[in-house]
Design an enzyme around this catalytic site. Structure first.
Site, mmCIF file in Angstrom:
data_model
loop_
_atom_site.group_PDB
_atom_site.id
_atom_site.type_symbol
_atom_site.label_atom_id
_atom_site.label_comp_id
_atom_site.label_asym_id
_atom_site.label_seq_id
_atom_site.Cartn_x
_atom_site.Cartn_y
_atom_site.Cartn_z
ATOM 1 N N ARG A 94 0.853 -1.196 0.000
ATOM 2 C CA ARG A 94 0.000 0.000 0.000
ATOM 3 C C ARG A 94 0.887 1.244 0.000
ATOM 4 N NH1 ARG A 94 -4.696 1.758 4.471
ATOM 5 N NH2 ARG A 94 -4.932 3.902 3.686
ATOM 6 N N ASN A 148 -10.330 -4.889 -0.439
ATOM 7 C CA ASN A 148 -10.279 -3.784 -1.390
ATOM 8 C C ASN A 148 -9.286 -4.048 -2.517
ATOM 9 O OD1 ASN A 148 -12.022 -1.588 -0.803
ATOM 10 N ND2 ASN A 148 -10.848 -1.129 1.025
ATOM 11 N N ASP A 171 -17.589 -0.161 4.196
ATOM 12 C CA ASP A 171 -18.080 0.453 5.434
ATOM 13 C C ASP A 171 -18.041 1.979 5.386
ATOM 14 O OD1 ASP A 171 -15.133 0.303 7.577
ATOM 15 O OD2 ASP A 171 -15.504 1.189 5.620
ATOM 16 N N TYR A 266 -14.821 10.068 -0.470
ATOM 17 C CA TYR A 266 -13.773 9.609 -1.399
ATOM 18 C C TYR A 266 -13.745 10.419 -2.698
ATOM 19 C CZ TYR A 266 -11.819 5.584 1.025
ATOM 20 O OH TYR A 266 -11.134 4.777 1.907
HETATM 21 N N1 LIG Z 1 -14.555 -2.641 2.186
HETATM 22 C C1 LIG Z 1 -14.255 -1.710 3.113
HETATM 23 O O1 LIG Z 1 -14.938 -0.695 3.274
HETATM 24 C C2 LIG Z 1 -13.028 -1.899 3.972
HETATM 25 C C3 LIG Z 1 -12.909 -1.306 5.240
HETATM 26 C C4 LIG Z 1 -11.721 -1.518 5.947
HETATM 27 C C5 LIG Z 1 -10.727 -2.335 5.408
HETATM 28 N N2 LIG Z 1 -10.911 -2.878 4.169
HETATM 29 C C6 LIG Z 1 -9.937 -3.781 3.549
HETATM 30 O O2 LIG Z 1 -9.760 -4.879 4.407
HETATM 31 C C7 LIG Z 1 -8.471 -5.451 4.130
HETATM 32 C C8 LIG Z 1 -7.705 -5.633 5.426
HETATM 33 O O3 LIG Z 1 -7.261 -4.392 5.865
HETATM 34 P P1 LIG Z 1 -6.039 -4.316 6.898
HETATM 35 O O4 LIG Z 1 -5.564 -2.893 6.947
HETATM 36 O O5 LIG Z 1 -6.424 -4.991 8.141
HETATM 37 O O6 LIG Z 1 -4.956 -5.223 6.150
HETATM 38 P P2 LIG Z 1 -3.733 -6.017 6.815
HETATM 39 O O7 LIG Z 1 -2.601 -5.940 5.835
HETATM 40 O O8 LIG Z 1 -3.552 -5.592 8.213
HETATM 41 O O9 LIG Z 1 -4.260 -7.548 6.856
HETATM 42 C C9 LIG Z 1 -4.629 -8.189 5.691
HETATM 43 C C10 LIG Z 1 -4.270 -9.660 5.859
HETATM 44 O O10 LIG Z 1 -4.599 -10.344 4.662
HETATM 45 C C11 LIG Z 1 -3.639 -11.357 4.486
HETATM 46 N N3 LIG Z 1 -3.656 -11.879 3.119
HETATM 47 C C12 LIG Z 1 -3.117 -11.336 2.014
HETATM 48 N N4 LIG Z 1 -3.361 -12.110 0.944
HETATM 49 C C13 LIG Z 1 -4.081 -13.188 1.388
HETATM 50 C C14 LIG Z 1 -4.644 -14.345 0.759
HETATM 51 N N5 LIG Z 1 -4.508 -14.554 -0.550
HETATM 52 N N6 LIG Z 1 -5.319 -15.226 1.528
HETATM 53 C C15 LIG Z 1 -5.453 -15.022 2.865
HETATM 54 N N7 LIG Z 1 -4.946 -13.945 3.521
HETATM 55 C C16 LIG Z 1 -4.272 -13.041 2.772
HETATM 56 C C17 LIG Z 1 -2.330 -10.696 4.885
HETATM 57 O O11 LIG Z 1 -1.321 -11.638 5.144
HETATM 58 C C18 LIG Z 1 -2.758 -9.903 6.117
HETATM 59 O O12 LIG Z 1 -2.585 -10.625 7.294
HETATM 60 C C19 LIG Z 1 -7.811 -4.499 3.132
HETATM 61 O O13 LIG Z 1 -8.078 -4.960 1.825
HETATM 62 C C20 LIG Z 1 -8.547 -3.209 3.356
HETATM 63 O O14 LIG Z 1 -8.490 -2.333 2.246
HETATM 64 C C21 LIG Z 1 -12.023 -2.692 3.450
HETATM 65 O O1 LIG Z 2 -6.751 4.529 5.822
HETATM 66 P P1 LIG Z 2 -7.372 3.443 6.661
HETATM 67 O O2 LIG Z 2 -6.693 2.091 6.467
HETATM 68 O O3 LIG Z 2 -7.590 3.803 8.089
HETATM 69 O O4 LIG Z 2 -8.851 3.289 6.126
HETATM 70 C C1 LIG Z 2 -9.031 2.880 4.790
HETATM 71 C C2 LIG Z 2 -10.457 2.399 4.748
HETATM 72 O O5 LIG Z 2 -11.291 3.559 4.893
HETATM 73 C C3 LIG Z 2 -12.700 3.303 4.817
HETATM 74 O O6 LIG Z 2 -13.084 2.506 5.956
HETATM 75 C C4 LIG Z 2 -13.054 3.307 7.147
HETATM 76 C C5 LIG Z 2 -14.419 3.713 7.613
HETATM 77 O O7 LIG Z 2 -15.208 4.073 6.545
HETATM 78 C C6 LIG Z 2 -14.212 4.867 8.583
HETATM 79 O O8 LIG Z 2 -15.447 5.343 9.042
HETATM 80 C C7 LIG Z 2 -13.411 4.364 9.755
HETATM 81 O O9 LIG Z 2 -14.219 3.476 10.545
HETATM 82 O O10 LIG Z 2 -12.273 3.654 9.369
HETATM 83 C C8 LIG Z 2 -12.534 2.623 8.392
HETATM 84 C C9 LIG Z 2 -11.314 1.822 8.147
HETATM 85 O O11 LIG Z 2 -10.218 2.456 8.694
HETATM 86 C C10 LIG Z 2 -13.042 2.578 3.537
HETATM 87 O O12 LIG Z 2 -14.408 2.214 3.515
HETATM 88 C C11 LIG Z 2 -12.201 1.347 3.344
HETATM 89 O O13 LIG Z 2 -12.499 0.771 2.086
HETATM 90 C C12 LIG Z 2 -10.743 1.696 3.419
HETATM 91 O O14 LIG Z 2 -9.942 0.517 3.337
HETATM 92 MN MN LIG Z 3 -14.619 0.900 1.532
#
Ligand SMILES: NC(=O)c1ccc[n+]([C@@H]2O[C@H](COP(=O)([O-])OP(=O)(O)OC[C@H]3O[C@@H](n4cnc5c(N)ncnc54)[C@H](O)[C@@H]3O)[C@@H](O)[C@H]2O)c1
Ligand SMILES: O=P(O)(O)OC[C@H]1O[C@H](O[C@H]2[C@H](O)[C@@H](O)[C@@H](O)O[C@@H]2CO)[C@H](O)[C@@H](O)[C@@H]1O
Ligand SMILES: [Mn+2]
Length: 443
Positions: A94, A148, A171, A266
């Site tokens: 990232r 993501n 979220d 965003y």
């Molecule tokens: N959809 C949303 O709104 C939202 C909100 C918050 C976080 N996220 C997403 O959630 C994910 C996790 O966020 P984070 O900051 O905790 O990440 P992180 O890097 O702390 O943890 C992600 C984990 O996924 C594991 N991983 C990677 N590839 C893998 C695979 N093929 N199979 C199984 N495990 C695997 C990594 O080893 C790591 O432990 C990210 O993609 C982030 O963008 C999405």
């Molecule tokens: O920069 P990060 O890793 O803190 O956050 C990236 C994510 O941001 C959004 O999720 C947010 C949420 O919407 C906000 O309200 C707060 O709770 O933090 C969350 C995660 O930190 C977004 O929806 C995600 O897709 C991003 O990965």
């Molecule tokens: Mn999101």
């Protein structure tokens, strides 16, 4: 006796895993559980929090089985829900996404612009791999996917796993609605009925009503024109850190562009890219803040719990996006007809937008299914922006499927965040170098 469910958290080493487990354990009355599993492809990272998570689970309900594994068969056998939040390349990649973009004078962001495109090219294989494990070992399991960049992952699953039981979610709307509720004087966001349309991380609210049907959007926008998504007294804001407070403030400039709707925050990365770059530190980006903040905090607390052997005084808190997951799983399991924003195939819901676009719109979720609400025609401004962005997302999936340098160059060139095909090509060549081993080899 209510059925008890088995869930696997894919990306078990995620910084969000403990708060999702806390939310699951806080809602056992709504979603009874018999088993919680963690699955990750990086054992060392998962082990940083697995012991603490086991203690948290066992102290809440010793009858719930807890498993932490890197073996897909163990992880995916006999599970009803997969909560997926993987990050392929983890936070160091990232950081690369964000810093390479800024090196070329372009927005450096996790899911937007060149960062999101690079992240999408890494994520597709990882998400498909987990879908295939799920279908091999638990064919009736639902994957609730947070991984993501959700927009690109959703387009890839639409094209490459069209019949899979996968729902892509985000979220951000939950976070936005929590801010709106505070501004409008509600205790809970569920006291509002909202209408929204867009792509993931690229949408607009068109109505916010109270339970008596009174339209509150104009009142909200009047506040936002002065304070953005912050309360009048910023100290009362519910933002996780300064970066999010900054994001909330910038909504003030976003609503000026169309004061008849209020946008997902965003949109600032696309509509005010110059301001975003001007306020970014190319040597210390959001990824660094998360590594120094959330990651250190969560892993440090998990190590403390493992050491003392109890979670009774934990500082870990239930996360906002976890509530969304419980609502969604409960709706699918018990036919609650919850109304939620999901990322789904348009199929005419937005009348003047392509049927095969993955859009983020309100859906009614019931037993094993969901039904999108009709949105009707959207205005030219939003339509034009969304058509450009959805084309970028589709070109990224094309590039991944075809291993096409040209398609990825087109995707970067088309992004609203990139000023020219020259800059797009320079970005692409740097990103290819940085993503060796994560992206398919492009020709
Ligand atoms: N959809 C949303 O709104 C939202 C909100 C918050 C976080 N996220 C997403 O959630 C994910 C996790 O966020 P984070 O900051 O905790 O990440 P992180 O890097 O702390 O943890 C992600 C984990 O996924 C594991 N991983 C990677 N590839 C893998 C695979 N093929 N199979 C199984 N495990 C695997 C990594 O080893 C790591 O432990 C990210 O993609 C982030 O963008 C999405
Ligand atoms: O920069 P990060 O890793 O803190 O956050 C990236 C994510 O941001 C959004 O999720 C947010 C949420 O919407 C906000 O309200 C707060 O709770 O933090 C969350 C995660 O930190 C977004 O929806 C995600 O897709 C991003 O990965
Ligand atoms: Mn999101």
């Amino acid at each position: 006796m209510k059925q008890k469910f088995s869930v696997v958290i894919a990306g078990g080493g995620s910084t969000y895993t403990p708060e999702i487990i806390l939310m699951l354990l806080d809602n056992l009355d709504k979603l009874p559980l018999r088993c919680i599993k963690l699955y990750d492809n990086d054992e060392d990272r998962q082990n940083k929090l697995a012991k603490a998570c086991e203690i948290i689970v066992k102290e809440k309900d010793p009858d719930i089985e807890f498993v932490a594994t890197t073996d897909p068969q163990t992880a995916y056998t006999d599970v009803d829900f997969c909560l997926a939040h993987i990050r392929v390349g983890q936070l160091p990649m990232r950081e690369m996404d964000e810093k390479i973009s800024l090196k070329h004078g372009v927005v450096g962001q996790e899911t937007c612009g060149p960062g999101g495109i690079a992240y999408g090219m890494r994520s597709i294989a990882g998400v498909l791999e987990n879908i295939d494990y799920m279908e091999k070992y638990s064919p009736n399991c639902w994957m609730l996917n947070y991984s993501n960049p959700a927009a690109i992952v959703a387009e890839a699953t639409r094209r490459l796993r069209p019949n899979s039981r996968v729902i892509n979610i985000c979220d951000m709307p939950i976070g936005l609605e929590n801010s709106y509720a505070q501004i409008l004087g509600f205790k809970d966001r569920k006291e509002m009925d909202i209408r929204y349309f867009g792509l993931n991380h690229f949408g607009w609210y068109t109505s916010i009503k109270d339970k008596d049907g009174n339209e509150l959007l104009p009142k909200l926008i009047e506040h936002q024109l002065k304070y953005g998504n912050c309360p009048e007294n910023e100290a009362e804001g519910n933002y996780t850190d300064d970066s999010w407070m900054e994001t909330a403030r910038k909504v003030k400039d976003l609503v000026r562009l169309d004061p008849t709707t209020t946008p997902n925050s965003y949109l600032q990365y696309y509509l005010y890219g110059d301001d975003m770059v001007a306020h970014s530190d190319p040597n210390y980006t959001r990824a660094n803040q998360v590594m120094d903040g959330r990651e250190k905090r969560v892993f440090g607390e998990c190590a403390r719990i493992a050491e003392v052997g109890t979670a009774k005084d934990t500082t870990l808190e239930i996360g906002i996006h976890a509530s969304f997951i419980v609502d969604l799983a409960t709706a699918l399991a018990f036919n609650t007809h919850e109304r939620m924003l999901l990322i789904v195939e348009n199929n005419g819901a937005i009348e003047n937008f392509p049927d095969d676009a993955m859009v983020e719109i309100p859906c009614i979720v019931g037993k094993d299914s969901y039904e999108p609400l009709s949105i009707g025609k959207i205005p030219t401004f939003q339509k034009g922006l969304m058509e450009q962005q959805v084309a970028v997302e589709k070109l990224v999936v094309d590039a991944w499927i075809e291993h096409s340098y040209l398609k990825l160059w087109q995707a970067l060139t088309l992004s609203k965040t990139v000023p020219s095909a020259n800059v797009a090509k320079a970005l692409l060549d740097d990103l290819i170098e940085a993503n060796k081993g994560y992206w398919p080899e492009l020709k």
